[in-house]
Each structure stands twice: as structure tokens, then as C-alpha cells.
Design a protein around this motif. Structure first.
Motif, mmCIF file in Angstrom:
data_model
loop_
_atom_site.group_PDB
_atom_site.id
_atom_site.type_symbol
_atom_site.label_atom_id
_atom_site.label_comp_id
_atom_site.label_asym_id
_atom_site.label_seq_id
_atom_site.Cartn_x
_atom_site.Cartn_y
_atom_site.Cartn_z
ATOM 1 N N ALA A 112 0.826 -1.203 0.000
ATOM 2 C CA ALA A 112 0.000 0.000 0.000
ATOM 3 C C ALA A 112 0.860 1.252 0.000
ATOM 4 C CB ALA A 112 -0.933 -0.011 1.208
ATOM 5 N N ALA A 113 1.970 1.191 0.734
ATOM 6 C CA ALA A 113 2.884 2.337 0.758
ATOM 7 C C ALA A 113 3.549 2.527 -0.606
ATOM 8 C CB ALA A 113 3.942 2.132 1.842
ATOM 9 N N LEU A 114 4.032 1.449 -1.187
ATOM 10 C CA LEU A 114 4.725 1.549 -2.471
ATOM 11 C C LEU A 114 3.798 2.042 -3.576
ATOM 12 C CD1 LEU A 114 6.791 -1.771 -2.379
ATOM 13 C CD2 LEU A 114 7.700 0.557 -2.204
ATOM 14 N N LEU A 115 2.530 1.621 -3.527
ATOM 15 C CA LEU A 115 1.583 1.943 -4.589
ATOM 16 C C LEU A 115 0.735 3.183 -4.280
ATOM 17 C CD1 LEU A 115 0.438 -1.711 -5.282
ATOM 18 C CD2 LEU A 115 1.699 -0.252 -6.880
ATOM 19 N N GLY A 116 0.863 3.708 -3.071
ATOM 20 C CA GLY A 116 0.070 4.882 -2.701
ATOM 21 C C GLY A 116 -1.420 4.594 -2.660
ATOM 22 N N LEU A 117 -1.786 3.442 -2.101
ATOM 23 C CA LEU A 117 -3.193 3.021 -2.096
ATOM 24 C C LEU A 117 -3.996 3.715 -1.007
ATOM 25 C CD1 LEU A 117 -2.810 -0.823 -2.613
ATOM 26 C CD2 LEU A 117 -3.336 0.910 -4.333
ATOM 27 N N ASP A 118 -5.270 3.971 -1.334
ATOM 28 C CA ASP A 118 -6.232 4.468 -0.359
ATOM 29 C C ASP A 118 -6.959 3.246 0.209
ATOM 30 O OD1 ASP A 118 -8.042 5.904 1.137
ATOM 31 O OD2 ASP A 118 -9.345 6.362 -0.578
ATOM 32 N N CYS A 238 2.476 -7.175 -13.826
ATOM 33 C CA CYS A 238 2.459 -6.547 -12.504
ATOM 34 C C CYS A 238 3.487 -7.188 -11.578
ATOM 35 C CB CYS A 238 1.063 -6.652 -11.891
ATOM 36 S SG CYS A 238 -0.191 -5.604 -12.688
ATOM 37 N N MET A 239 3.661 -8.480 -11.667
ATOM 38 C CA MET A 239 4.670 -9.155 -10.843
ATOM 39 C C MET A 239 6.069 -8.655 -11.176
ATOM 40 S SD MET A 239 3.197 -13.077 -10.881
ATOM 41 C CE MET A 239 4.168 -13.733 -9.514
ATOM 42 N N SER A 240 6.326 -8.421 -12.450
ATOM 43 C CA SER A 240 7.667 -8.020 -12.869
ATOM 44 C C SER A 240 8.064 -6.648 -12.339
ATOM 45 C CB SER A 240 7.770 -8.039 -14.396
ATOM 46 O OG SER A 240 7.013 -6.991 -14.977
ATOM 47 N N LEU A 241 7.077 -5.852 -11.894
ATOM 48 C CA LEU A 241 7.389 -4.530 -11.346
ATOM 49 C C LEU A 241 8.186 -4.611 -10.049
ATOM 50 C CD1 LEU A 241 3.922 -2.758 -11.804
ATOM 51 C CD2 LEU A 241 5.992 -2.390 -13.171
ATOM 52 N N PHE A 242 8.001 -5.720 -9.306
ATOM 53 C CA PHE A 242 8.544 -5.804 -7.949
ATOM 54 C C PHE A 242 9.612 -6.880 -7.777
ATOM 55 C CE2 PHE A 242 4.104 -4.434 -7.783
ATOM 56 C CZ PHE A 242 4.210 -3.242 -7.086
ATOM 57 N N SER A 378 -1.308 9.606 5.107
ATOM 58 C CA SER A 378 -1.434 8.400 4.298
ATOM 59 C C SER A 378 -0.388 7.359 4.708
ATOM 60 C CB SER A 378 -1.265 8.732 2.816
ATOM 61 O OG SER A 378 0.096 9.036 2.529
ATOM 62 N N ILE A 379 -0.685 6.112 4.370
ATOM 63 C CA ILE A 379 0.278 5.033 4.649
ATOM 64 C C ILE A 379 1.610 5.346 3.968
ATOM 65 C CG2 ILE A 379 0.786 2.585 4.270
ATOM 66 C CD1 ILE A 379 -2.223 2.042 4.427
ATOM 67 N N ARG A 380 1.553 5.741 2.716
ATOM 68 C CA ARG A 380 2.769 6.015 1.957
ATOM 69 C C ARG A 380 3.588 7.126 2.603
ATOM 70 N NH1 ARG A 380 4.631 5.402 -3.321
ATOM 71 N NH2 ARG A 380 5.995 7.075 -4.065
ATOM 72 N N ASP A 381 2.938 8.239 2.943
ATOM 73 C CA ASP A 381 3.669 9.370 3.519
ATOM 74 C C ASP A 381 4.305 8.988 4.855
ATOM 75 O OD1 ASP A 381 3.046 10.953 1.376
ATOM 76 O OD2 ASP A 381 1.404 12.029 2.371
ATOM 77 N N ALA A 382 3.605 8.185 5.641
ATOM 78 C CA ALA A 382 4.139 7.797 6.952
ATOM 79 C C ALA A 382 5.326 6.857 6.815
ATOM 80 C CB ALA A 382 3.041 7.141 7.782
ATOM 81 N N VAL A 383 5.231 5.892 5.905
ATOM 82 C CA VAL A 383 6.321 4.925 5.727
ATOM 83 C C VAL A 383 7.581 5.604 5.201
ATOM 84 C CG1 VAL A 383 7.048 2.946 4.334
ATOM 85 C CG2 VAL A 383 4.823 2.920 5.472
ATOM 86 N N LEU A 384 7.405 6.586 4.325
ATOM 87 C CA LEU A 384 8.557 7.238 3.699
ATOM 88 C C LEU A 384 9.064 8.456 4.470
ATOM 89 C CD1 LEU A 384 7.518 6.977 -0.067
ATOM 90 C CD2 LEU A 384 8.963 5.436 1.265
ATOM 91 N N ALA A 385 8.372 8.824 5.536
ATOM 92 C CA ALA A 385 8.801 9.976 6.334
ATOM 93 C C ALA A 385 9.978 9.598 7.234
ATOM 94 C CB ALA A 385 7.638 10.480 7.185
ATOM 95 N N PRO A 386 10.816 10.579 7.618
ATOM 96 C CA PRO A 386 11.838 10.299 8.628
ATOM 97 C C PRO A 386 11.173 9.786 9.902
ATOM 98 C CG PRO A 386 12.202 12.454 7.610
ATOM 99 C CD PRO A 386 10.858 11.983 7.141
#
Length: 443
Positions: A112-118, A238-242, A378-386
Motif C-alpha cells: 500500500a505504501a509503495l503503490l500509494g493506495l487508499d 504486474c509481478m515483474s514490477l517488484f 497516508s500510509i505512503r507518507d508515513a512509511v517514507l517519512a523520517p
């Protein structure tokens, strides 16, 4: 030079411990010969290529698809994590909102963090701590009714073996035009039970199976299934992306050998194991409570039986049995079709001894009420934040960064981007979690 990893593996292999834990091969030989290093290759001429498969890999995948009754099946050498990433990426491509039952594996949150999912959460009624709960069909329909262009994601079986009513949930999802995605990592064997209860059979549009958890395959071996020709066209891309561009051919070979095992032997072994599991449950029916669900997950409800699960697991270890998971309330003994009659003989003796030696307390339910924390970012912003790691006692009001749970899959006490409350802190402490990663405060 020291070789601590190899030394431990060799020690454990030589110990003769009954492996009531994954992987599903239980340490028994399933490669035809001891030439594993010579089988370790890359995509040379004739060896096909996993993410452009049209040769030997595709031939094996199609054979596996026939066994599971799918529209298509794709191999993963990156475990169910890769399959989960691919399923969610396909939903991202369609612009769908993910409605997720909250007892998710950590890989879901990372995806969810990598894809920026809601993500919109559905909270189950948790009756066995944070590991297991009942999904209310009305709650899923309520979210779908107010969420256009959605999909539903759930975990079944969960870590204790509890299984969702996939057929009923699939019917609701399809009524609203929502694909159903199932994390079936613990259920690769379900297709071959006396009654087929695999998610694809019951109506799921996509699901992942961790072959290594329940079947004879090397760790990292998994499969991504779909019942839809539409998704069969996009999932490999889609698998090849990761994934790594150098997948392990040893893992792929173990999936191929697993396919042969499924075709020739699994139904016989499944029937034998279910007989032995039923005998064990009957033997101890008056001594300890068992959770319902997939029979291969022998989940002991320790707290409900007046026992401490951690103490019980320690006593089993002294008796030569290693469990899959234990906390104060539960012990999970994970068997597989590869388990033998001898395993159950030794497990029965060890459990009898452990129950005789364990201290008793007042029986109590380990159910809890877990509030849904307030989302602050968001999940993404929190995971990527310091971020910083702080004592749980100091975490009230802080925003969760990386998720800490005692084991996956389990409900996140606080997911990335959510504000940690006093109730969250109490549950962290209950599970022995002393520190938590939080978004670093602005200076």
C-alpha cells in the motif's frame, strides 16, 4: 571462519525436532537427488524466463493451473509477498479503492505504501487476540455501498486457521462489481481437502498461495491464481514490477516437483493427516480447547483452558516439538500433508507431558476490543517519512511509521499513518512490544 547460519541449520536438521511449523516439507527430502547446487542456474538458452514465460516454466504453470482449476496460475520465487504486490498493482491500474479486512500481512501494508493506495478498513470481531476474528458480511457490504470502483481484500485462512465465508463474500463483491482478492498464503492445500474450499473455487477473482507454507516446496515458492481471463493478461507484468530479474530456479524447480506431488500423492496424505489430527484433538478434548478452522492449523486456546501459551510452547520445545507461534493466549501447531504418523505420535507424547507439567490459572477469554485509530496521514507518507524508535510508553499521540506486530498476519495495532492512542499502547504492552516506530516530529 565461523558459519553461524549454516551451523544452526545443520544443528536443527540433526536434532530430530518435530516441525510443527512452516515450511510444509517438514525437512524431508523432496528433491530426487542431492544435487541442488548443480540445478542453480539463470535464464540460459532453453531455461525460459519467469516474467516472459513461454517455455518450460509456462508448461509447468499451465499444469498447475489445471490442478487448481484456475483461468491462469503464475509462479513466484518471491513468496506471496510478490503475489500480493501484483494483485494490488492490478487494482491500482484500474483506479480502485481497496476495502481491506484489517488482519493483513505486513506485505499488504508495504505494498500500500509503495503503490500509494487508499485503504478503507473493515474491522473483524477479534475473538482470539489480534490474530483471529470473524468477518461480518454486512460490514463489507456497507463499505462497498458507499465506495464506487472498489475491490475487497481479505486474509483466509488467518494465522490460527480460521476461514472466512469466501463464497458469501464473493457474491456480495460481485453484486457491487468489486473484485475479491484473497491472501490464501496459508491455504495452498485447500483445493485438495475432502471438500474443495480453495478461494478460487469459492468465487475469489485472485488469490495467492504460499506453496512453501503447506506443501513440499522451498521457502519463497508461491503461486498467484486468477479465475479471470481479464486479469490473466496483466498479472505477470504486474509481478515483474517488484521482483528480481534473477529468480531462483531451485525455487521454481521445487514448485514443479510440488505439482507432481499434488497430482500423485496429496489427497492420500491429506486424508491420513486429517485422521491423525482428529485423533489428537479427541485425545486432548478434555485437557485443552482447540480453535475451529483449517484442521492443519492445530491452534490451542491456552488462556481459555487456564494455561499460558508461552509456557506451554516452552514445555513442548523441551519435548522435541517446535511450534509455529505462541503468545500468552494461543499456541499454533502447523502441520501439513507431509507430516507423518510418527510426528503425531511424538506430538501427542510431548503435549501430554507439557499439559501435565504446565501451571494452571483461571481460564479467561483472550478476546479484545481494538478501536480503529484515527488516520493522520497516508500510509505512503508515513512509511517514507523520517522516523524514530521510541518507548511505547511515550508514543501516545504520535503517528505510527513502520508497523510492529508480534507476527504476520495479524491486525496492525496501529497502521502506518495512524495516531497511536492510549488503547493502542495498552495492547502493545499486552503483546510484549516495548518500542514503536513513529514519524519524527518536526524540529
Amino acid at each position: 571462519m565461523d558459519t553461524p547460519i549454516y551451523d544452526f541449520l545443520k544443528y536443527y536438521a540433526d536434532s530430530g525436532t518435530v516441525r510443527c511449523h512452516m515450511p510444509g516439507h517438514k525437512g524431508r527430502e523432496f528433491f530426487p537427488d542431492d544435487i541442488a547446487p548443480s540445478l542453480d542456474i539463470t535464464e540460459i538458452f532453453g531455461a525460459d524466463s519467469l516474467f516472459e514465460a513461454d517455455g518450460i516454466i509456462r508448461q509447468s504453470e499451465r499444469g498447475m493451473s489445471e490442478l487448481y482449476g484456475t483461468a491462469d496460475t503464475f509462479y513466484s520465487a518471491g513468496g506471496s509477498t510478490l503475489c500480493i504486490q501484483a494483485m494490488l498493482a492490478a487494482m491500482k491500474q484500474e483506479g480502485r479503492t481497496v476495502v481491506a479486512v484489517r488482519n493483513v500481512h505486513r506485505s499488504f501494508l508495504n505494498s500500500a505504501a509503495l503503490l500509494g493506495l487508499d485503504v478503507k478498513w473493515v474491522m473483524p470481531d477479534y475473538t482470539d487476540g489480534i490474530l483471529s476474528g470473524t468477518i461480518c458480511l454486512d460490514d463489507i457490504e456497507h463499505e462497498l455501498a458507499k465506495t464506487p470502483s472498489a475491490c475487497v481484500y481479505l486474509t483466509s485462512p488467518d494465522y490460527t486457521g480460521r476461514m472466512a465465508d469466501i463464497r458469501a463474500i464473493a457474491e456480495v463483491c460481485h453484486r457491487y462489481g468489486a473484485p475479491l482478492l484473497a491472501d490464501n498464503a496459508h491455504g495452498a492445500h485447500l483445493r485438495f481437502m475432502p471438500e474443495d474450499c480453495h478461494p478460487i473455487t469459492l468465487g475469489a477473482d485472485m488469490c495467492c498461495d504460499s506453496a512453501h507454507k503447506m506443501l513440499p516446496a522451498l521457502t519463497g515458492a508461491a503461486m498467484l491464481h486468477t479465475s479471470s481471463e481479464k486479469y490473466a493478461e496483466v498479472l505477470r507484468q504486474c509481478m515483474s514490477l517488484f521482483a528480481s530479474t534473477s529468480p531462483s530456479y531451485l525455487i521454481l524447480a521445487s514448485l514443479d516437483l510440488c505439482r507432481r506431488y499434488i497430482s500423485e500423492q496429496i489427497r492420500i496424505d491429506t486424508e491420513l493427516n486429517i485422521t491423525e489430527i482428529n485423533k489428537l484433538r479427541h485425545t486432548f478434548a478434555d485437557s485443552i480447547a482447540f480453535a475451529d478452522g483449517d484442521p492443519f492449523h492445530i491452534t490451542l486456546k491456552a488462556a481459555e483452558s487456564g494455561l499460558n501459551g508461552n509456557e506451554l510452547a516452552g514445555l513442548l520445545r523441551k519435548g522435541g516439538v517446535e511450534c509455529e507461534y505462541a503468545d500468552s493466549g494461543l499456541v499454533v501447531l502447523l502441520m501439513s500433508p507431509m507430516s507423518t504418523v510418527g510426528d503425531y505420535v511424538r506430538l501427542t507424547a510431548a503435549l501430554d507431558s507439557a499439559l501435565s507439567a504446565a501451571g494452571r490459572c483461571e481460564p479467561h477469554s483472550d478476546g479484545l476490543v481494538l478501536p480503529l485509530p484515527v488516520r493522520a496521514m497516508s500510509i505512503r507518507d508515513a512509511v517514507l517519512a523520517p522516523s524514530e524508535e521510541i518507548p511505547v510508553s511515550e508514543a501516545e499521540g504520535r503517528i505510527c511509521a513502520a508497523v510492529k506486530v508480534p507476527c504476520p498476519p495479524a491486525v496492525p495495532i496501529a497502521a502506518s499513518g495512524e495516531t497511536i492512542s492510549r488503547e493502542c499502547i495498552d495492547i502493545f504492552r499486552r503483546y510484549g512490544i516495548d518500542t514503536v516506530n513513529v514519524v519524527r516530529a518536526a524540529e
